[in-house]
Scaffold this active site. Structure first.
Site: not given
Ligand code: PBG
Ligand code: ZN
Length: 327
Positions: A199, A252
């Site tokens: 991520k 992601k």
């Molecule tokens: C939180 C989380 C996020 C997303 C999924 N889980 C946001 C972040 O890390 O700030 C992003 C999902 C999206 O942008 O569709 N941990």
């Molecule tokens: Zn988070």
């Protein structure tokens, strides 16, 4: 490779009619691989549209069942739940409250759909903490090891409520191992873990933070989410999560990261998901609204590209509309 070349060989022969094109198609989208993210907000009386994500809504406890019913009817049988609690605190208590918004929603959905629906949950703290970070904070630093038992509590509470798959997204070192262990110790040996393995700290999360009210109050997430300039490190992150017991891996965001999706699938041959995130969704919606691109064909092209890169599953806000177009 064939030795034949033009004019004996003509590539256009297999593009001549729609049916021939369909016959030779190599990559196909399928509803059964799409996972729709669902926002559910505690205390809401009815669903509320999300401005930055046209067509997406925050569901209320009273409307979420109907919304998921529409998805199931269209053949989208997997959802990932994101909760928005009424009360946030320093330690994200609402994230692991057995009566929390996500826990209650899981119970409702499982009572209604049972195994006709796969319920995934996002395991994180950021919607639940006042500071908006994904773990426990100590003097403006995210405390890795103190966060681990909290994430385990969140995951176990989701499993207790009936979740099929938990998806830890905090990018805290050791989270998959800790969660696997906690699930097993609590008797949930059949609950699977989908690791948000690679991520990245990304500007494409913007609309989501708006939707889930999870913007960090200070700093950013770059001390835990990955630097997008490090593809080898992304593969190491994925390898570690597999070693820690992940059943499925996720990359992601998706579109700016298709190289990682491709390499991860090739190298690990794991069930692989890609998260087509909020910013990727909203860019298409905005351009389509302006009349600059054709919405339907752009969405199908994007989703196919994610699959072509090697993703078995796609988390996408386009799931419902795509399902309506697929046959
Ligand atoms: C939180 C989380 C996020 C997303 C999924 N889980 C946001 C972040 O890390 O700030 C992003 C999902 C999206 O942008 O569709 N941990
Ligand atoms: Zn988070």
């Amino acid at each position: 490779m064939t030795q034949v070349s033009f004019p004996a060989l003509r590539m256009r022969r297999l593009r001549r009619t729609p049916l021939i094109r369909e016959l030779v198609r190599e990559v196909r989208l399928d509803r059964s691989n799409l996972i729709q993210p669902i926002f559910v907000e505690e205390g809401l009386k009815t669903e509320v549209g999300i401005l930055s994500m046209p067509g997406q809504r925050r569901q209320s406890p009273g409307t979420v069942g109907r919304e998921v019913g529409r998805l199931v009817d269209k053949g989208v049988k997997s959802v990932i739940l994101f909760g928005i609690p009424t009360v946030k605190d320093e330690i994200g208590s609402a994230a692991y409250d057995p009566n929390g918004i996500v826990q209650r929603t899981i119970c409702d959905l499982k009572a209604r759909f049972d195994d006709e629906l796969v319920v995934l949950t996002d395991v994180c703290m950021c919607q639940y903490t006042i500071h908006g970070h994904c773990g426990l904070v100590n003097e403006e630093r995210i405390d890795n090891d103190k966060t681990l038992p909290k994430l385990a509590e969140v995951a176990v509470s989701h499993a207790q409520a009936g979740a099929d798959i938990v998806a830890p997204s905090a990018m805290i070192d050791g989270q998959v191992k800790t969660i696997r262990q906690a699930l097993d110790d609590s008797g949930f040996k059949d609950v699977a873990v989908m690791a948000y393995a690679a991520k990245h700290a990304s500007s494409f999360f913007g609309p989501f933070r708006d939707a889930a009210s999870s913007t960090p109050k200070f700093g950013d997430r770059r001390t835990y989410q990955m630097d997008y300039s490090n593809p080898e490190q992304a593969l190491r992150e994925i390898a570690l999560d597999i070693k820690e017991g992940a059943d499925m891996i996720m990359i992601k965001p998706a579109l700016a990261y298709l190289d990682i999706v491709y390499r991860a699938k090739k190298r690990f041959q794991m069930p692989t998901a890609a998260y087509n995130v909020s910013g990727e969704f909203s860019m298409i919606k905005a351009a389509a609204r302006e009349g600059w691109i054709d919405e339907k064909s752009a969405i199908l092209e994007v989703l196919t590209s994610i699959k072509r890169a090697g993703a078995d599953m796609i988390l996408t806000y386009h799931a419902l509309e795509a399902a309506e177009w697929l046959d």
